[in-house]
Design an enzyme around this catalytic site. Structure first.
Site, PDB file in Angstrom:
ATOM      1  N   ASP A   3       3.439   6.118  -6.306  1.00  0.00           N
ATOM      2  CA  ASP A   3       3.024   6.117  -4.901  1.00  0.00           C
ATOM      3  C   ASP A   3       2.874   7.535  -4.370  1.00  0.00           C
ATOM      4  O   ASP A   3       1.842   7.906  -3.793  1.00  0.00           O
ATOM      5  CB  ASP A   3       4.069   5.395  -4.036  1.00  0.00           C
ATOM      6  N   LEU A  35       0.829  -1.210   0.000  1.00  0.00           N
ATOM      7  CA  LEU A  35       0.000   0.000   0.000  1.00  0.00           C
ATOM      8  C   LEU A  35       0.861   1.258   0.000  1.00  0.00           C
ATOM      9  O   LEU A  35       0.378   2.361   0.161  1.00  0.00           O
ATOM     10  CB  LEU A  35      -0.921   0.012   1.224  1.00  0.00           C
ATOM     11  N   SER A  83       5.963   3.044   2.580  1.00  0.00           N
ATOM     12  CA  SER A  83       7.254   3.744   2.586  1.00  0.00           C
ATOM     13  C   SER A  83       7.086   5.192   2.104  1.00  0.00           C
ATOM     14  O   SER A  83       7.594   6.120   2.749  1.00  0.00           O
ATOM     15  CB  SER A  83       8.287   3.002   1.738  1.00  0.00           C
ATOM     16  N   ALA A  84       6.348   5.388   1.019  1.00  0.00           N
ATOM     17  CA  ALA A  84       6.120   6.772   0.579  1.00  0.00           C
ATOM     18  C   ALA A  84       5.266   7.505   1.607  1.00  0.00           C
ATOM     19  O   ALA A  84       5.480   8.691   1.882  1.00  0.00           O
ATOM     20  CB  ALA A  84       5.445   6.790  -0.787  1.00  0.00           C
ATOM     21  N   ALA A  85       4.310   6.797   2.225  1.00  0.00           N
ATOM     22  CA  ALA A  85       3.421   7.451   3.197  1.00  0.00           C
ATOM     23  C   ALA A  85       4.207   7.908   4.434  1.00  0.00           C
ATOM     24  O   ALA A  85       3.990   9.008   4.942  1.00  0.00           O
ATOM     25  CB  ALA A  85       2.283   6.518   3.592  1.00  0.00           C
TER      26      ALA A  85
END
Ligand code: GLA
Length: 402
Positions: A171, A124, A127-129
């Protein structure tokens, strides 16, 4: 979604005070347009109503001190003295983000905080979040206001240059740009995008997430290898066609016109043909999907998602046995419009668009079928049902309007 945030309690028990604020970044799904963002492809995306929260406060001495509810060690570093080499733990995303931001903005203050993810890691784009959530906190304490494209750029550079994953902009763009009840249609070559509003006639749907029970790190997967295979294919094709080309690192399949591929396909190694077939067919599916979405045709959209999943398995060759089983289970489950691996697809989860009226049966049927094949994943497998949500920019706009 549960409203109770454990990160606030943990912040309080660590620092004996309330946090100054809570930053949030949603997770994303990309129902169509898989594995082609790094080649300048076209993607469809949505942010979902789960994500990463960070309870935080300013630190006058410039130190970043962050703990995660999901990992044991607390990270500490000075915001202006971030080590050049990654460490290899979850906090590399924070180090990388501070470094990338610090290259362009003066950073005076540090931040203390507690990070909490609302769903298991893998698929989901946590990592970017995490990166974008942390960037918001670091910017807030340093009075920096970033534009959407800056969030995307800093978060992508963190992955590419610090963590070492050669991902594209999918992402970060979804988590920053998406709007609730809309599908983001993004051309990763030109950066142009539009929001496709859900039409009135579209039947109700929900987003189901089925976690395989296997967590993953892209840095250790074949993610970068696949990116290189696509680039190699583009390089060969451009050379065969006598096209001008740049360094390999600046070469992408999107620079190769489809008819060039058709003319020289026979000369390519079989494996490069597979990756390239995936690329062109996935762009077509992302385009056709956008049209189906505009028309409110979820059945057609779902069919394209299943086709996309099959292309990931057969042509892009990314799943693992567990994810591939989940994919086939989804295909056989009534009430699922369509589904595929979510994200890079090496481990993590599958996602699906489902009919909410059938949610309970779907939940039970998928669980039973999957655990029958992988009984050892009992207790690790889980599912979640989500809705589309605003990305970071739309949330910030709303706050300003309020
Ligand atoms: C991961 C990467 C993205 C994208 C997807 C697959 O999430 O970070 O850039 O390539 O996989 O579509």
């Amino acid at each position: 979604m549960s409203n109770k945030l454990n990160c606030i309690d943990r912040f309080y028990s660590t620092y004996q005070r309330e946090p100054d604020a809570i930053a949030f970044c949603p997770y994303r799904i990309s129902p169509l347009g898989a594995h082609i963002d790094h080649q300048g492809g076209i993607i469809n995306g949505m942010a979902i109503d789960r994500g990463i929260h960070m309870a935080y406060g300013r630190k006058q001495n410039g130190v970043v001190e962050v703990q995660s509810m999901d990992f044991p060690n607390r990270v500490q570093f000075h915001v202006r003295e971030v080590q050049d080499e990654k460490v290899g733990d979850w906090a590399d995303y924070l180090r990388g983000a501070a470094k990338m931001l610090g290259e362009e903005y003066p950073l005076k203050y540090g931040v203390c905080g507690v990070i909490e993810g609302s769903l298991p890691i893998g698929g989901l784009s946590s990592s970017a979040a995490v990166t974008i959530c942390f960037l918001q906190a670091l910017c807030a304490v340093n009075n920096i206001e970033l534009e959407a494209q800056e969030y995307i750029r800093f978060a992508k550079r963190t992955e590419n240059l610090y963590v070492g994953v050669n991902c594209g902009i999918l992402d970060q763009s979804c988590e920053v740009l998406c709007e609730k009840d809309s599908l983001l249609y993004l051309d990763c070559e030109s950066n142009e995008y539009r929001q496709i509003k859900q039409p009135e006639n579209m039947p109700d749907y929900e987003i189901a997430i089925f976690f395989s029970g296997l967590e993953r790190s892209l840095a250790n997967s074949k993610y970068n290898l696949r990116v290189d295979e696509c680039k190699a294919s583009a390089y060969y094709l451009m050379a065969y066609a006598g096209m001008e080309y740049d360094k390999m690192s600046n070469t992408r399949l999107r620079q190769v016109p489809y008819d060039v591929y058709v003319s020289y396909r026979d000369r390519l190694p079989e494996i490069f043909c597979k990756r390239t077939d995936h690329f062109y067919s996935e762009i077509r599916r992302a385009q056709e999907g956008a049209k189906a979405w505009e028309e409110g045709d979820l059945v057609k959209y779902g069919k394209l998602m299943f086709e996309s999943g099959q292309s990931s398995i057969k042509l892009y060759e990314c799943g693992c046995p567990e994810l591939i089983s989940l994919y086939w289970i989804m295909r056989k489950t009534p009430g699922i419009y369509g589904g595929r691996f979510s994200g890079a697809g090496f481990k993590g989860c599958c996602m699906a668009l489902i009919d909410p009226a059938k949610r309970e049966e779907i939940e039970q049927n998928v669980r039973e079928a999957y655990l029958k094949e992988y009984p050892e994943l009992e207790g690790k497998y889980m599912s979640a049902f989500c809705k589309s949500a605003d990305g970071v920019m739309a949330m910030q706009r709303e706050r300003v309007i309020l």
